[in-house]
Enzyme design. Structure first.
Site, PDB file in Angstrom:
ATOM      1  CG  LEU A 255      -2.280   1.438   1.425  1.00 32.00           C
ATOM      2  CD1 LEU A 255      -3.764   0.048   0.835  1.00 32.00           C
ATOM      3  CD2 LEU A 255      -2.375   0.955   2.882  1.00 32.00           C
ATOM      4  CG  HIS A 256       2.879   2.688  -3.042  1.00 26.97           C
ATOM      5  ND1 HIS A 256       2.349   2.052  -3.140  1.00 26.97           N
ATOM      6  CD2 HIS A 256       3.555   3.839  -3.873  1.00 26.97           C
ATOM      7  CE1 HIS A 256       2.198   1.704  -5.272  1.00 26.97           C
ATOM      8  NE2 HIS A 256       2.828   3.782  -5.014  1.00 26.97           N
ATOM      9  NE  ARG A 257      -1.278   4.129  -6.780  1.00 26.69           N
ATOM     10  CZ  ARG A 257       0.282   3.819  -7.456  1.00 26.69           C
ATOM     11  NH1 ARG A 257      -0.023   5.662  -8.041  1.00 26.69           N
ATOM     12  NH2 ARG A 257       0.646   3.398  -8.279  1.00 26.69           N
TER      13      ARG A 257
ATOM     14  NE  ARG B 172       3.348   8.974  -0.862  1.00 25.44           N
ATOM     15  CZ  ARG B 172       2.787   9.510  -0.760  1.00 25.44           C
ATOM     16  NH1 ARG B 172       1.764  10.226   0.272  1.00 25.44           N
ATOM     17  NH2 ARG B 172       3.232  10.356  -1.710  1.00 25.44           N
TER      18      ARG B 172
ATOM     19  CG  ASP C 106      -1.767   1.249  -2.919  1.00 26.52           C
ATOM     20  OD1 ASP C 106      -0.997   0.628  -3.043  1.00 26.52           O
ATOM     21  OD2 ASP C 106      -1.717   2.519  -2.399  1.00 26.52           O
TER      22      ASP C 106
END
Ligand code: UD1
Length: 395
Positions: free
Chosen positions: A233-235, A269, A312
């Site tokens: 997950l990083h969006r 992030r 994502d």
């Protein structure tokens, strides 16, 4: 001929690797015209596991320039990159400047080259989510409209560009082949759109056997094939909304069991966002974290042997398809629409019920061959062949 490649973020190293390799192979071949390849690293990603490990594992030559831009707000980061890239391009005067994908490094390279009137090639052109609140969408649209050569990975990408007014489309948007290229009129005026297939398939084909040989991640983590879920997950739209992030973390914890753990690869992030929202300790207790995130070899092996993948990321959706592993996309849309055919990639968004339903569902039939949508894994060769047909005339 001299070409320059501008990269800066993790997925761009993966896309650059096959092209860099093809250039080196061509330079070794007797009788072929030599290509000088200047690699410019913006420094957008700088942690070892986000950066150097990809160069080492993928055998990418050392960048001639590292601009060390690092993390900043979008405007500052992109602006600083543009300023420095401009100086390098003025000095190096490449025949073609290559940018890859849709990050801030892509946009900075595109604007710097276009403003200097230097010929620009975009690898992975034409992708659209039609969501202007995604920074990547802004980067892609602007980059495509600065580019002279647009290398599309799929026919969907070509169609997107056609809708935006691009008219000069080789082979009517069908995957180009070496034989159809001989019929291309070299004087075709720019911008030129061409479907060369997806260079990430090249990367997968070139690397998966080596990854299998070198990665020890399954043994190190005590994992058995098909006995775990893999999540990434990083969006920004997922990490930067506290409510969304919290809900996703609760859902991940629900999925995780002792028999079938959820392995969560932590992007810096996301780590930062979890800390900021005081969620980190809880998440570290309720799933299995890989922090810092795994190397390219390790993530490929984790993907290949996962029961299902929750992500994502765009690249991972395709890798899941390639490995025939069911994917659950934690977004409301995807640019890689081909992966959703035959129920292999479920677009679940961030809604708990939809994610849990997708996790528990029996996977649909076998994935079709990736070749049907993404080409034959020879995008790198086709790109160099296309280059040899066109002679750019810089302003
Ligand atoms: C960028 C791309 C995204 C791509 C992703 C792949 C943009 C707008 N986004 O997102 O499209 O899918 O790369 O990973 O370009 N950080 C570190 N160490 C690093 C790099 C980043 O700690 O080596 C942290 C910093 O706190 C930084 C944050 O991660 O502020 C975000 O990094 P940034 O490069 O801005 O964007 P990504 O989220 O990585």
């Amino acid at each position: 001929m001299k070409i320059a490649s501008i990269v800066g973020a993790r997925p761009q190293f993966v896309k650059l690797a096959p092209l860099a390799q093809a250039v080196e192979e061509r330079n070794r071949a007797r009788g072929s015209k030599k290509i000088e390849h200047v690699i410019i690293h913006t420094g957008q990603h700088y942690d070892y596991q986000m950066n150097k490990v990809f160069f080492d594992e993928l055998g990418i030559p050392e960048p001639r320039y590292n601009l060390n831009v690092g993390s900043e707000t979008h405007g500052r980061q992109t602006g600083e990159m543009m300023k420095q890239i401009e100086s390098v391009l003025v000095q190096e005067r490449p025949s073609w400047t290559f940018v890859y994908g849709d990050t801030n490094s892509t946009l900075a390279g595109a604007i710097a080259a276009a403003k200097l009137g230097r010929p620009l090639a975009h690898v992975e052109a034409g992708l659209r989510s039609y969501r202007r609140d995604m920074p990547e969408e802004i980067n892609r649209v602007l980059t495509d409209h600065c580019a002279d050569l647009l290398f599309c990975p799929t026919i969907t990408a070509v169609r997107n560009l056609r809708k935006e007014g691009f008219a000069n489309i080789l082979n009517n948007g069908e995957l180009i082949s070496r034989s159809s290229l001989t019929r291309v009129v070299p004087s075709a005026s720019f911008p030129v759109v061409v479907n060369v297939g997806d260079i990430m398939i090249d990367a997968l084909r070139l690397t998966s056997a080596t990854a299998e040989k070198n990665s020890r991640i399954m043994e190190t983590m005590g994992l058995r094939p098909k006995s775990y879920f893999l999540a990434t997950l990083h969006r920004a739209e997922n990490t930067d909304q506290p409510e969304t992030l919290k809900s996703l973390m609760t859902t991940f914890a629900e999925i995780h069991t002792a028999e079938k753990p959820l392995i969560f690869c932590l992007h810096p992030r996301t780590r930062k966002a979890l800390k900021k929202n005081r969620l980190f300790t809880n998440v570290a207790r309720s799933v299995i974290l890989i922090d810092p995130p795994p190397s390219y070899f390790d993530i490929l092996i984790l993907e290949k042997y996962a029961a299902k993948i929750l992500t994502d990321s765009g690249g991972i959706q395709k890798e899941a398809y390639f490995f025939n592993v069911p994917c659950i996309t934690l977004r409301n849309e995807t640019e890689w629409v081909e992966t959703t055919k035959h129920g292999r990639n479920i677009i679940a968004g961030t809604n708990r019920e939809r994610i849990l339903k997708a996790v528990n569902e029996k996977p649909a039939g076998k994935a079709m061959s990736p070749e049907l949508f993404y080409g034959r894994g020879i995008a790198r060769t086709l790109i160099l062949d296309v280059l040899s047909r066109f002679r750019p005339t810089p302003l």
